[in-house]
Design a protein around this motif. Structure first.
Motif, PDB file in Angstrom:
ATOM      1  N   GLY A 200      25.047   8.429  39.765  1.00 20.02           N
ATOM      2  CA  GLY A 200      25.828   9.729  40.320  1.00 20.02           C
ATOM      3  C   GLY A 200      25.317  10.947  39.569  1.00 20.02           C
ATOM      4  O   GLY A 200      24.647  10.737  38.780  1.00 20.02           O
ATOM      5  N   GLN A 201      25.329  12.099  40.354  1.00 19.63           N
ATOM      6  CA  GLN A 201      25.108  13.293  39.730  1.00 19.63           C
ATOM      7  C   GLN A 201      26.150  14.271  39.779  1.00 19.63           C
ATOM      8  O   GLN A 201      26.939  14.345  40.846  1.00 19.63           O
ATOM      9  N   SER A 202      26.329  14.986  38.756  1.00 21.20           N
ATOM     10  CA  SER A 202      27.323  15.969  38.494  1.00 21.20           C
ATOM     11  C   SER A 202      28.737  15.286  38.743  1.00 21.20           C
ATOM     12  O   SER A 202      28.945  14.540  37.914  1.00 21.20           O
ATOM     13  N   LEU A 203      29.487  16.003  39.648  1.00 18.08           N
ATOM     14  CA  LEU A 203      30.953  15.303  39.732  1.00 18.08           C
ATOM     15  C   LEU A 203      30.605  13.898  40.162  1.00 18.08           C
ATOM     16  O   LEU A 203      31.415  12.916  39.524  1.00 18.08           O
ATOM     17  N   GLY A 204      29.534  13.494  40.657  1.00 17.78           N
ATOM     18  CA  GLY A 204      29.366  11.959  41.086  1.00 17.78           C
ATOM     19  C   GLY A 204      29.268  10.982  39.915  1.00 17.78           C
ATOM     20  O   GLY A 204      29.589   9.979  39.983  1.00 17.78           O
ATOM     21  N   THR A 205      29.051  11.828  38.498  1.00 19.46           N
ATOM     22  CA  THR A 205      28.939  10.786  37.473  1.00 19.46           C
ATOM     23  C   THR A 205      30.157  10.373  37.046  1.00 19.46           C
ATOM     24  O   THR A 205      30.414   9.099  36.497  1.00 19.46           O
ATOM     25  N   ALA A 206      31.144  11.380  37.194  1.00 20.84           N
ATOM     26  CA  ALA A 206      32.592  11.138  36.839  1.00 20.84           C
ATOM     27  C   ALA A 206      33.147   9.683  37.735  1.00 20.84           C
ATOM     28  O   ALA A 206      33.799   8.993  37.385  1.00 20.84           O
ATOM     29  N   VAL A 207      32.634   9.835  39.172  1.00 22.99           N
ATOM     30  CA  VAL A 207      33.138   8.843  40.141  1.00 22.99           C
ATOM     31  C   VAL A 207      32.435   7.684  39.691  1.00 22.99           C
ATOM     32  O   VAL A 207      32.937   6.354  39.723  1.00 22.99           O
TER      33      VAL A 207
END
Length: 391
Positions: A200-207
């Protein structure tokens, strides 16, 4: 009586202050909060590219079933065997014959068939950031970087409410969508978890942290978990985050802790990646490769956020709660510091086999860091390729 020139001066100062207050007040409403985090759908739209015949990655917009109520949209990218270009060359006629444009059923595409038919397939499930959709900005280039001259496959998805995917975004909804995409990869595409990296990148890291925790609770362990330009949790991030690198969110009130805590109390979706990584490490029974990558020149999310995540994850390995000073000393012993101030910190455990790696790279900012060699190497390490001898 105030001088005449003071009136336009006060008005000029009051206007941006009023806008800021309006922004914060609207942000206390859950609907607007989720739109701020989302910054997608009808707010930012761009063309979806169909590149079914494109050399190297064969990117293809596709639809797949997520739930009965959410119509899902993603993008597949194939590359297999001894390299992206070689794989394309071997299957050129097959891929060129594939219809261009949106594919209603991904299982009918050549990209899917090549993934399903490859027993050694290595799949990267890619969770993008908060703005735009799967085919915008740096994302297609990052798919290239992950698949060129490798035998990696990539599945990138748009969460609910993003791009062409229906629904309304929320923390639980996005994590459910991410988990459903991984579940689809294992059950429909038949790729085992040991051959899947979630990235994930940015918000995708939280996902990513939410998805990893979800499957860890079921005893499922992946080849690797990679988080690029990540943050520890949303309330903490908002105290130092600047949208687009220059629009402050809560940082102007950071000097007033009670007011900061008051505004943080309105945050609905907490996105607590720090707690989730601690749980992930604690639930690992066999193997975990967790990598945190951040660019030193990221002006949107401070690289110090990775320090908090590393501490949360490493704390589960240490098994004791060190204070800030003691942890800093413990980490320093496990850190390789470079002359430019960047570093690599690594903590390892043999039983279970856990490697947690935090890497600070000098350049790449918030987005272009996805094309850095550090991300590609992290994927290779996750798949155990650092131990593969050159032929």
């Amino acid at each position: 009586m105030a001088p005449r020139w003071s009136i336009p001066l006060v008005a000029g100062l009051a206007a941006p202050f009023g806008l800021y207050i309006s922004f914060i007040l609207l942000g206390s409403i859950p609907l607007f909060q989720r739109q701020y985090v989302r910054l997608s759908g009808t707010l930012i739209r761009g063309p979806y590219t169909s590149a079914a015949g494109e050399m190297l990655t064969s990117l293809l917009p596709v639809s797949y079933t997520r739930t009965s109520s959410i119509r899902s949209f993603g993008m597949t990218s194939i590359s297999q065997n001894t390299g992206g270009s070689q794989a394309y060359l071997r299957n050129e006629d097959r891929l060129q014959a594939q219809p261009a444009g949106f594919a209603q059923d991904v299982t009918t595409t050549e990209s899917f068939k090549m993934l399903r038919e490859d027993p050694d397939a290595r799949l990267v499930v890619y969770f993008h950031g908060n703005a735009g959709h799967v085919a915008q900005a740096i994302r297609p280039d990052s798919y290239h970087a992950l698949t060129d001259n490798s035998n990696n496959h990539v599945l990138a998805i748009d969460y609910r409410g993003f791009g062409k995917s229906t629904g309304i975004p929320s923390e639980s909804g996005l994590i459910n969508d991410g988990a459903a995409a991984v579940d689809w990869a294992m059950k429909v595409a038949k790729v085992p978890a040991s051959q899947i990296v979630i990235l994930g990148q940015s918000l995708g890291t939280a996902v990513t942290s939410g998805v990893a925790e979800h499957f860890a609770m079921q005893g499922v362990e992946f080849a690797g978990v990679i988080m690029v330009a990540s943050f520890s949790n949303l309330p903490t991030l908002l105290s130092r985050y600047s949208a687009a690198g220059f629009i402050p969110v809560l940082s102007p009130v950071r000097a007033i802790p009670p007011l900061m805590r008051f505004f943080q109390g309105f945050v609905v979706d907490k996105w607590q990646s720090d707690a989730r990584l601690a749980t992930l490490v604690g639930l690992t029974r066999t193997r975990l490769r967790l990598t945190l990558i951040h660019a030193k020149n990221d002006v949107e999310i401070p690289c110090s956020e990775d320090d908090a995540l590393f501490r949360a994850a490493a704390g589960s390995v240490i098994g004791t709660d060190l204070d800030e000073e003691d942890f800093a000393k413990w980490k320093e012993e496990r850190t390789v510091l470079r002359d430019d101030g960047t570093f690599v910190a690594t903590v390892k455990s043999s039983q279970p086999d856990i490697v947690i790696r935090e890497e600070l790279v000098p350049y790449g900012g918030h987005n272009d860091v996805m094309m850095s060699s550090s991300v590609i190497l992290a994927v290779m390490r996750s798949f155990g390729l650092e131990s593969t001898k050159a032929s």
